[in-house]
Design an enzyme around this catalytic site. Structure first.
Site, PDB file in Angstrom:
ATOM      1  N   ASP A 138       0.726  -1.442  -0.053  1.00 31.25           N
ATOM      2  CA  ASP A 138       0.047  -0.093   0.422  1.00 31.25           C
ATOM      3  C   ASP A 138       0.606   1.005   0.081  1.00 31.25           C
ATOM      4  O   ASP A 138       0.465   2.272   0.570  1.00 31.25           O
ATOM      5  CB  ASP A 138      -0.699   0.007   1.559  1.00 31.25           C
ATOM      6  CG  ASP A 138       0.159  -0.200   2.818  1.00 31.25           C
ATOM      7  OD1 ASP A 138       0.945  -0.317   2.554  1.00 31.25           O
ATOM      8  OD2 ASP A 138      -0.667   0.527   3.880  1.00 31.25           O
ATOM      9  N   HIS A 171      21.944   1.154 -19.208  1.00 31.07           N
ATOM     10  CA  HIS A 171      21.076   1.631 -18.663  1.00 31.07           C
ATOM     11  C   HIS A 171      21.729   1.393 -17.140  1.00 31.07           C
ATOM     12  O   HIS A 171      20.674   0.462 -16.411  1.00 31.07           O
ATOM     13  CB  HIS A 171      20.130   1.548 -18.962  1.00 31.07           C
ATOM     14  CG  HIS A 171      19.052   2.987 -19.323  1.00 31.07           C
ATOM     15  ND1 HIS A 171      18.146   2.884 -20.498  1.00 31.07           N
ATOM     16  CD2 HIS A 171      20.093   3.108 -19.752  1.00 31.07           C
ATOM     17  CE1 HIS A 171      17.930   3.323 -21.154  1.00 31.07           C
ATOM     18  NE2 HIS A 171      19.501   4.463 -21.172  1.00 31.07           N
ATOM     19  N   ASP A 224      25.815   8.776 -15.549  1.00 26.86           N
ATOM     20  CA  ASP A 224      24.883   9.724 -16.327  1.00 26.86           C
ATOM     21  C   ASP A 224      23.990   9.853 -15.347  1.00 26.86           C
ATOM     22  O   ASP A 224      23.000   8.982 -14.667  1.00 26.86           O
ATOM     23  CB  ASP A 224      24.416   8.718 -17.195  1.00 26.86           C
ATOM     24  CG  ASP A 224      23.126   9.150 -18.284  1.00 26.86           C
ATOM     25  OD1 ASP A 224      22.806  10.776 -17.936  1.00 26.86           O
ATOM     26  OD2 ASP A 224      23.320   8.691 -19.214  1.00 26.86           O
ATOM     27  N   ASP A 242      19.836  16.447 -18.352  1.00 29.81           N
ATOM     28  CA  ASP A 242      19.959  15.156 -18.544  1.00 29.81           C
ATOM     29  C   ASP A 242      22.301  14.958 -19.270  1.00 29.81           C
ATOM     30  O   ASP A 242      22.163  15.148 -19.900  1.00 29.81           O
ATOM     31  CB  ASP A 242      20.042  14.475 -19.955  1.00 29.81           C
ATOM     32  CG  ASP A 242      19.889  13.012 -20.374  1.00 29.81           C
ATOM     33  OD1 ASP A 242      20.897  12.523 -19.389  1.00 29.81           O
ATOM     34  OD2 ASP A 242      19.505  12.265 -20.788  1.00 29.81           O
ATOM     35  N   HIS A 288      23.294   3.539 -30.341  1.00 30.11           N
ATOM     36  CA  HIS A 288      22.087   4.192 -29.225  1.00 30.11           C
ATOM     37  C   HIS A 288      22.423   5.581 -30.660  1.00 30.11           C
ATOM     38  O   HIS A 288      22.949   5.961 -31.201  1.00 30.11           O
ATOM     39  CB  HIS A 288      22.154   4.898 -27.963  1.00 30.11           C
ATOM     40  CG  HIS A 288      22.983   5.141 -27.735  1.00 30.11           C
ATOM     41  ND1 HIS A 288      23.677   6.399 -27.980  1.00 30.11           N
ATOM     42  CD2 HIS A 288      24.548   4.576 -26.734  1.00 30.11           C
ATOM     43  CE1 HIS A 288      24.365   6.860 -26.766  1.00 30.11           C
ATOM     44  NE2 HIS A 288      24.560   6.407 -26.125  1.00 30.11           N
ATOM     45  N   HIS A 297      18.300  13.169 -27.816  1.00 24.82           N
ATOM     46  CA  HIS A 297      17.228  13.202 -27.907  1.00 24.82           C
ATOM     47  C   HIS A 297      16.209  14.588 -27.054  1.00 24.82           C
ATOM     48  O   HIS A 297      16.939  15.633 -26.508  1.00 24.82           O
ATOM     49  CB  HIS A 297      16.745  11.829 -27.226  1.00 24.82           C
ATOM     50  CG  HIS A 297      17.028  11.816 -25.717  1.00 24.82           C
ATOM     51  ND1 HIS A 297      16.591  12.571 -24.767  1.00 24.82           N
ATOM     52  CD2 HIS A 297      17.655  11.576 -25.550  1.00 24.82           C
ATOM     53  CE1 HIS A 297      17.335  12.842 -23.467  1.00 24.82           C
ATOM     54  NE2 HIS A 297      18.761  12.385 -24.243  1.00 24.82           N
ATOM     55  N   HIS A 347      12.963  11.916 -22.480  1.00 22.65           N
ATOM     56  CA  HIS A 347      13.136  11.618 -23.889  1.00 22.65           C
ATOM     57  C   HIS A 347      11.939  12.695 -24.074  1.00 22.65           C
ATOM     58  O   HIS A 347      11.031  11.411 -23.853  1.00 22.65           O
ATOM     59  CB  HIS A 347      13.086  10.658 -23.667  1.00 22.65           C
ATOM     60  CG  HIS A 347      14.233   9.420 -23.408  1.00 22.65           C
ATOM     61  ND1 HIS A 347      14.173   8.322 -23.625  1.00 22.65           N
ATOM     62  CD2 HIS A 347      15.667   9.982 -23.307  1.00 22.65           C
ATOM     63  CE1 HIS A 347      15.872   7.773 -23.160  1.00 22.65           C
ATOM     64  NE2 HIS A 347      16.322   8.761 -23.316  1.00 22.65           N
ATOM     65  N   GLU A 377      25.050  13.080 -27.567  1.00 23.14           N
ATOM     66  CA  GLU A 377      25.820  12.140 -26.947  1.00 23.14           C
ATOM     67  C   GLU A 377      26.442  10.670 -27.663  1.00 23.14           C
ATOM     68  O   GLU A 377      25.407   9.950 -27.048  1.00 23.14           O
ATOM     69  CB  GLU A 377      24.337  12.105 -25.674  1.00 23.14           C
ATOM     70  CG  GLU A 377      23.068  11.437 -26.065  1.00 23.14           C
ATOM     71  CD  GLU A 377      22.306  11.245 -25.112  1.00 23.14           C
ATOM     72  OE1 GLU A 377      22.689   9.895 -24.288  1.00 23.14           O
ATOM     73  OE2 GLU A 377      21.157  11.330 -24.724  1.00 23.14           O
ATOM     74  N   TYR A 401      31.453   1.972 -26.673  1.00 23.80           N
ATOM     75  CA  TYR A 401      31.423   1.158 -26.206  1.00 23.80           C
ATOM     76  C   TYR A 401      31.984  -0.262 -26.073  1.00 23.80           C
ATOM     77  O   TYR A 401      31.022  -0.829 -27.228  1.00 23.80           O
ATOM     78  CB  TYR A 401      28.926   0.679 -25.452  1.00 23.80           C
ATOM     79  CG  TYR A 401      29.017   2.014 -25.195  1.00 23.80           C
ATOM     80  CD1 TYR A 401      28.818   2.421 -23.940  1.00 23.80           C
ATOM     81  CD2 TYR A 401      28.552   2.287 -26.346  1.00 23.80           C
ATOM     82  CE1 TYR A 401      28.341   3.880 -23.586  1.00 23.80           C
ATOM     83  CE2 TYR A 401      27.405   4.222 -26.307  1.00 23.80           C
ATOM     84  CZ  TYR A 401      27.827   4.502 -24.813  1.00 23.80           C
ATOM     85  OH  TYR A 401      27.114   5.299 -24.342  1.00 23.80           O
ATOM     86  N   ARG A 460      31.269   7.711 -22.641  1.00 20.34           N
ATOM     87  CA  ARG A 460      29.559   8.549 -23.768  1.00 20.34           C
ATOM     88  C   ARG A 460      29.894   9.783 -23.274  1.00 20.34           C
ATOM     89  O   ARG A 460      30.146  10.527 -21.307  1.00 20.34           O
ATOM     90  CB  ARG A 460      28.486   7.600 -22.383  1.00 20.34           C
ATOM     91  CG  ARG A 460      27.407   8.991 -23.358  1.00 20.34           C
ATOM     92  CD  ARG A 460      25.697   8.444 -22.780  1.00 20.34           C
ATOM     93  NE  ARG A 460      24.640   8.033 -22.337  1.00 20.34           N
ATOM     94  CZ  ARG A 460      25.226   6.984 -21.400  1.00 20.34           C
ATOM     95  NH1 ARG A 460      26.143   5.847 -22.610  1.00 20.34           N
ATOM     96  NH2 ARG A 460      24.798   6.576 -20.279  1.00 20.34           N
ATOM     97  N   GLU A 505      28.303  13.526 -22.777  1.00 19.98           N
ATOM     98  CA  GLU A 505      26.325  14.127 -23.050  1.00 19.98           C
ATOM     99  C   GLU A 505      25.766  15.646 -22.566  1.00 19.98           C
ATOM    100  O   GLU A 505      26.311  15.552 -21.010  1.00 19.98           O
ATOM    101  CB  GLU A 505      25.219  13.282 -22.469  1.00 19.98           C
ATOM    102  CG  GLU A 505      23.872  13.978 -22.202  1.00 19.98           C
ATOM    103  CD  GLU A 505      22.477  12.863 -21.882  1.00 19.98           C
ATOM    104  OE1 GLU A 505      23.450  11.911 -21.176  1.00 19.98           O
ATOM    105  OE2 GLU A 505      21.732  12.687 -22.311  1.00 19.98           O
TER     106      GLU A 505
HETATM  107  N1  GLY Z   1      19.920   9.510 -19.749  1.00 20.71           N
HETATM  108  C1  GLY Z   1      19.127   8.687 -20.277  1.00 20.71           C
HETATM  109  C2  GLY Z   1      19.241   9.211 -21.772  1.00 20.71           C
HETATM  110  O1  GLY Z   1      20.764   9.706 -21.917  1.00 20.71           O
HETATM  111  O2  GLY Z   1      19.027   9.644 -22.390  1.00 20.71           O
HETATM  112 MN    MN Z   2      19.985  11.758 -22.978  1.00 19.06          MN
HETATM  113 MN    MN Z   3      21.665  10.624 -20.205  1.00 24.62          MN
END
Ligand code: GLY
Ligand code: MN
Ligand code: MN
Length: 436
Positions: free
Chosen positions: A35, A239, A256, A267, A346, A350, A357, A380, A384, A408, A410
């Protein structure tokens, strides 16, 4: 979120829907376990148009209605319930504070909603995750359709409001940009703090705690998404959120993480050597990713096709991997056949806003969307080299020293009239600033 902006957004939306009626539903509460519920997170479209931050609410925009163009249904005041679950604005105060022409208790929804829909030419409603509300809307529509032969009026179509509202959300207004600046600045400071803190022997969760502590201390709502603190091989899991490994000198640490301010998100990703020194392989790959990001960012200009940033980043990465002998062959063929994808799987960014996103289109059929002032997005790129990486036939075996490196970088950008602004430039990314 102030009402002046919400009103402007509602007015713009009402201009566009003319004889239609738009209905927006607040987000449901989500159960964490038994709950216990998660903290409430408002639906982004609903919040964008109303600024109202409670569950069990419905907003109706009926520009053709002779008295009530904007109607809210909200939870009624209930001192006993409020003792348990928190303050409710209530019907009276909602009318005053949220600028609605009429406000009803949500318990009156089925009685009162029909009058705002029956003369509309269509219903704008997003069939979302709330199945019971979807059913209510379909029944309402069905009811109107049954009356149509007798009245000759009523909604003959159910249309998703997404293309209109998300088109609006894609261009941020000054208030939104202000909130996004705040989120970006707080997130950048948190990354700087993490860089100072992270040392060989730290656990990933300790670095996460530093970051999230910074978010809350600065007044942000908290993380915009589960923070990724990925050292060593973990950086190859896009992720990764377990954040439980003990990092060591010699590792790269990929963080990240970003916070939300009034539901607007940042982000940011940075990757740096925990021990203050890059290995040769780490540095060579880092230089490629940074170059890919810089070249993509240079294309962030009004009028440029959105996809050009990704295409450029991919070209830089493939050229770099060819130079290092990690890929062999012709660059354009490697790209056309997606042979590079085990290294870079990827997209290069975005839209960013009320959703991490964020909503908005990228592509119009065969043609890329063109960048416009007020659009906010991430850039970004990454490389990898998973410990178990497998390339296509005809490609070399990746030598051991390259394996387990994940990088990465970003940043968050806004397109301006003359170019762009990097909202997250407060976190270093040059090699000289990441080494000691
Ligand atoms: N943290 C998710 C992305 O970079 O899209
Ligand atoms: Mn991102
Ligand atoms: Mn990110």
């Amino acid at each position: 979120m102030t009402q002046a902006e919400c009103r402007q957004r509602r007015d713009r939306l009402m201009d566009k829907i003319g004889q239609g009626t738009a209905i927006f539903c607040s987000a449901p509460m989500a159960v964490m376990h038994n709950d216990v519920e998660y903290n409430f997170r408002q639906d982004s479209d609903f919040y964008y148009l109303t600024g109202f931050n409670e569950p069990e609410a419905v907003a109706v925009l009926a520009p053709h209605h002779d008295q009530h163009r904007y109607v809210l249904f909200v939870q009624p005041k209930d001192p006993e319930r409020e003792t348990w679950t928190g303050y409710r604005v209530g019907v009276e105060a909602a009318k005053e504070r949220y600028g609605a022409d009429e406000v009803y208790s949500i318990t009156e929804l089925s009685d009162k909603l029909t009058q705002y829909v029956e003369k509309a030419d269509r219903i704008y409603y997003h069939l979302g995750r709330d199945q019971s509300f979807n059913t209510k809307m379909l029944k309402l529509w069905q009811h109107c359709l049954r009356r149509y032969p007798r009245t000759g009026q009523g909604p003959i179509a159910l249309e998703d409001p997404g293309p209109i509202v998300h088109g609006m959300r894609q261009i941020k207004d000054p208030q939104e940009l202000n909130l996004m600046h705040q989120a970006a600045t707080i997130s950048a400071a948190a990354h700087c703090r993490a860089m100072d803190y992270a040392r060989g022997g730290c656990y990933e969760y300790q670095v996460q705690a530093e970051i999230e502590h910074s978010f809350r201390l600065a007044g942000a709502m908290g993380p915009a998404y589960p923070s990724i603190v990925a050292s060593g091989d973990n950086a190859c899991i896009l992720h990764y959120t377990e954040n439980k490994r003990q990092m060591q000198d010699g590792d790269l640490l990929l963080i990240d993480a970003g916070c939300a301010v009034d539901y607007y998100n940042a982000d940011i990703t940075r990757t740096f050597p925990v021990g203050g020194r890059f290995s040769d392989e780490q540095r060579l790959l880092y230089e490629i990713v940074l170059e890919a990001q810089m070249q993509a960012i240079a294309l962030a200009q009004p009028g440029q096709p959105y996809q050009a940033m990704h295409e450029t980043a991919v070209r830089v990465i493939v050229d770099g991997l060819l130079d290092l002998g990690l890929l062999v062959g012709d660059r354009d063929t490697l790209i056309a056949e997606e042979t590079y994808k085990p290294f870079y799987m990827h997209r290069t960014g975005h839209w960013l806003g009320l959703d991490v996103h964020d909503v908005g289109i990228y592509q119009h059929g065969e043609t890329s969307h063109q960048l416009e002032p007020g659009q906010v997005f991430t850039v970004e790129p990454g490389i990898y080299v998973s410990p178990t990486i497998q390339l296509a036939e005809g490609q070399p075996e990746v030598p051991e020293p390259w394996r387990g490196i994940g990088i990465r970088i970003e940043d968050d950008l806004v397109i301006t009239e003359t170019g762009h602004e990097v909202l997250t430039s407060g976190v270093p990314k040059a090699i000289a600033d990441l080494t000691r």
